[in-house]
Write a protein that holds these residues in place. Structure first.
Motif, mmCIF file in Angstrom:
data_model
loop_
_atom_site.group_PDB
_atom_site.id
_atom_site.type_symbol
_atom_site.label_atom_id
_atom_site.label_comp_id
_atom_site.label_asym_id
_atom_site.label_seq_id
_atom_site.Cartn_x
_atom_site.Cartn_y
_atom_site.Cartn_z
ATOM 1 N N ILE A 7 51.629 37.925 19.612
ATOM 2 C CA ILE A 7 50.575 38.842 19.151
ATOM 3 C C ILE A 7 49.196 38.190 19.249
ATOM 4 O O ILE A 7 48.207 38.829 19.637
ATOM 5 N N LEU A 8 49.124 36.924 18.902
ATOM 6 C CA LEU A 8 47.836 36.214 18.897
ATOM 7 C C LEU A 8 47.516 35.562 20.246
ATOM 8 O O LEU A 8 46.485 34.901 20.389
ATOM 9 N N GLU A 9 48.417 35.748 21.210
ATOM 10 C CA GLU A 9 48.249 35.211 22.569
ATOM 11 C C GLU A 9 47.984 33.697 22.546
ATOM 12 O O GLU A 9 47.109 33.189 23.259
ATOM 13 N N LEU A 10 48.746 33.014 21.723
ATOM 14 C CA LEU A 10 48.560 31.569 21.596
ATOM 15 C C LEU A 10 49.017 30.820 22.837
ATOM 16 O O LEU A 10 48.536 29.721 23.116
ATOM 17 N N ASP A 11 49.943 31.429 23.576
ATOM 18 C CA ASP A 11 50.424 30.789 24.801
ATOM 19 C C ASP A 11 49.279 30.540 25.779
ATOM 20 O O ASP A 11 49.230 29.508 26.457
ATOM 21 N N LYS A 12 48.328 31.476 25.829
ATOM 22 C CA LYS A 12 47.178 31.330 26.721
ATOM 23 C C LYS A 12 46.282 30.166 26.302
ATOM 24 O O LYS A 12 45.521 29.644 27.109
ATOM 25 N N LYS A 13 46.376 29.799 25.034
ATOM 26 C CA LYS A 13 45.571 28.685 24.514
ATOM 27 C C LYS A 13 46.364 27.382 24.503
ATOM 28 O O LYS A 13 45.870 26.349 24.058
ATOM 29 N N GLY A 14 47.608 27.434 24.984
ATOM 30 C CA GLY A 14 48.456 26.250 25.010
ATOM 31 C C GLY A 14 48.897 25.810 23.627
ATOM 32 O O GLY A 14 49.119 24.615 23.386
ATOM 33 N N LEU A 15 49.061 26.792 22.717
ATOM 34 C CA LEU A 15 49.370 26.475 21.321
ATOM 35 C C LEU A 15 50.643 27.160 20.846
ATOM 36 O O LEU A 15 51.092 28.151 21.415
ATOM 37 N N LYS A 16 51.199 26.611 19.762
ATOM 38 C CA LYS A 16 52.333 27.208 19.067
ATOM 39 C C LYS A 16 52.010 27.236 17.574
ATOM 40 O O LYS A 16 51.535 26.232 17.028
ATOM 41 N N SER A 17 52.276 28.356 16.910
ATOM 42 C CA SER A 17 52.027 28.442 15.468
ATOM 43 C C SER A 17 53.128 27.705 14.715
ATOM 44 O O SER A 17 54.303 27.740 15.095
ATOM 45 N N VAL A 18 52.736 27.045 13.627
ATOM 46 C CA VAL A 18 53.679 26.220 12.869
ATOM 47 C C VAL A 18 53.694 26.565 11.382
ATOM 48 O O VAL A 18 54.753 26.698 10.773
ATOM 49 N N LEU A 19 52.507 26.710 10.782
ATOM 50 C CA LEU A 19 52.407 26.919 9.340
ATOM 51 C C LEU A 19 51.325 27.944 9.018
ATOM 52 O O LEU A 19 50.349 28.079 9.769
ATOM 53 N N LEU A 20 51.498 28.637 7.904
ATOM 54 C CA LEU A 20 50.525 29.634 7.464
ATOM 55 C C LEU A 20 49.937 29.234 6.116
ATOM 56 O O LEU A 20 50.618 28.645 5.278
ATOM 57 N N LEU A 21 48.667 29.592 5.914
ATOM 58 C CA LEU A 21 48.024 29.375 4.632
ATOM 59 C C LEU A 21 47.027 30.507 4.365
ATOM 60 O O LEU A 21 45.842 30.394 4.676
ATOM 61 N N PRO A 22 47.505 31.629 3.792
ATOM 62 C CA PRO A 22 46.560 32.651 3.362
ATOM 63 C C PRO A 22 45.698 32.101 2.229
ATOM 64 O O PRO A 22 46.201 31.398 1.352
#
Length: 209
Positions: A167-182
Motif C-alpha cells: 500500500i505504501l509502495e515501500l518496495d520502490k524505496k527499497g524498504l520493508k516495514s518492521v514496527l509501528l508507533l502511532p
C-alpha cells in the motif's frame, strides 16, 4: 516530572484523542531523536516513515488486526529497514565521516574494508535481521523521547508488513516495514491510562555482581 515519573506516566495507548494533533515542533523533536538513535557501526540502515494522511491510515487498519490506534492517532510512525545492505551504503557512510570530521582516508580505509568484508559474509536474511535489531533500538529511543515530551504512543508489531509495503509502495524505496508507533494524545475515556503498571520487583529484574 523527572524521567522515572515520565516513564511511569507512559503506557501503550489503546485509544487516542483523534481531534488533538501533534505540534510540528514535537514532531521535529521525534525526527531528530530517530536520526540520533545509536545504530551498529553508525550505518543507519533504518528509515522512519511518518504517515499523517487519514485516508491512507484508514486503509491500513484492516492490515493491523483492526487496531484503530493507527487511525485515531495524530500520526503513524513506521520504522522500516533497507531490503539489503550493499557496498555503496558503507562507502556513503565513510564518505560522510570524511566530510564531517575531515578524517583522512588512511585512517578510514581499513575500517571501511573490514565492514564491507563483514557484510559480504552475511546472508541476505542475516543482513535483514541485523537491520531489524537496529529498528528495535530506534523504537525504544522514540518511546522514551515520547514519554519525556508527554506524547502518547503505542508500540506495535501486530500488522501485515507485506500489505503495508504494498500500500505504501515501500518496495520502490527499497524498504520493508518492521514496527509501528502511532503517536498523539490519549483519549480521556481510555481506561488503560489509569491502570497501574505491572512489573517485576526491581531486585528480580536487575542482577548486580
Amino acid at each position: 516530572m523527572d524521567i522515572i515519573e515520565k516513564l511511569e506516566w507512559r503506557y501503550a495507548t489503546k485509544k487516542f484523542n483523534s481531534s488533538k494533533k501533534l505540534p510540528q515542533d514535537k514532531l521535529l523533536t521525534l525526527k531528530k531523536a530517530f536520526n540520533l538513535t545509536a545504530t551498529s557501526f553508525g550505518l543507519q540502515t533504518i528509515k522512519l516513515l511518518i504517515v499523517e494522511n487519514k485516508e491512507v491510515r484508514e486503509s491500513l487498519v484492516k492490515h493491523t488486526f483492526n487496531q484503530k490506534q493507527i487511525f485515531e492517532a495524530s500520526h503513524l510512525l513506521i520504522i522500516c529497514i533497507q531490503k539489503n545492505i550493499v557496498q555503496e551504503d558503507v562507502d556513503t557512510y565513510y564518505n560522510n565521516i570524511k566530510q564531517i570530521r575531515n578524517t583522512p582516508d588512511t585512517i578510514l580505509d581499513p575500517y571501511r574494508k573490514d565492514l564491507i568484508k563483514m557484510m559480504g559474509k552475511m546472508s541476505l536474511q542475516e543482513r535483514l535481521q541485523w537491520s531489524k535489531n537496529q529498528a528495535y533500538i530506534a523504537l525504544g529511543n522514540l518511546m522514551t523521547v515520547c514519554a519525556i515530551e508527554t506524547i502518547d504512543a503505542c508500540p506495535m508489531e501486530g500488522f501485515n508488513p507485506a500489505k503495508y509495503d504494498e500500500i505504501l509502495e515501500l518496495d520502490k524505496k527499497g524498504l520493508k516495514s518492521v514496527l509501528l508507533l502511532p503517536i498523539g494524545y490519549r483519549a480521556d475515556d481510555d481506561i488503560f491510562s489509569e491502570f497501574k503498571k505491572v512489573r517485576k520487583p526491581l531486585e528480580e529484574a536487575v542482577i548486580e555482581l
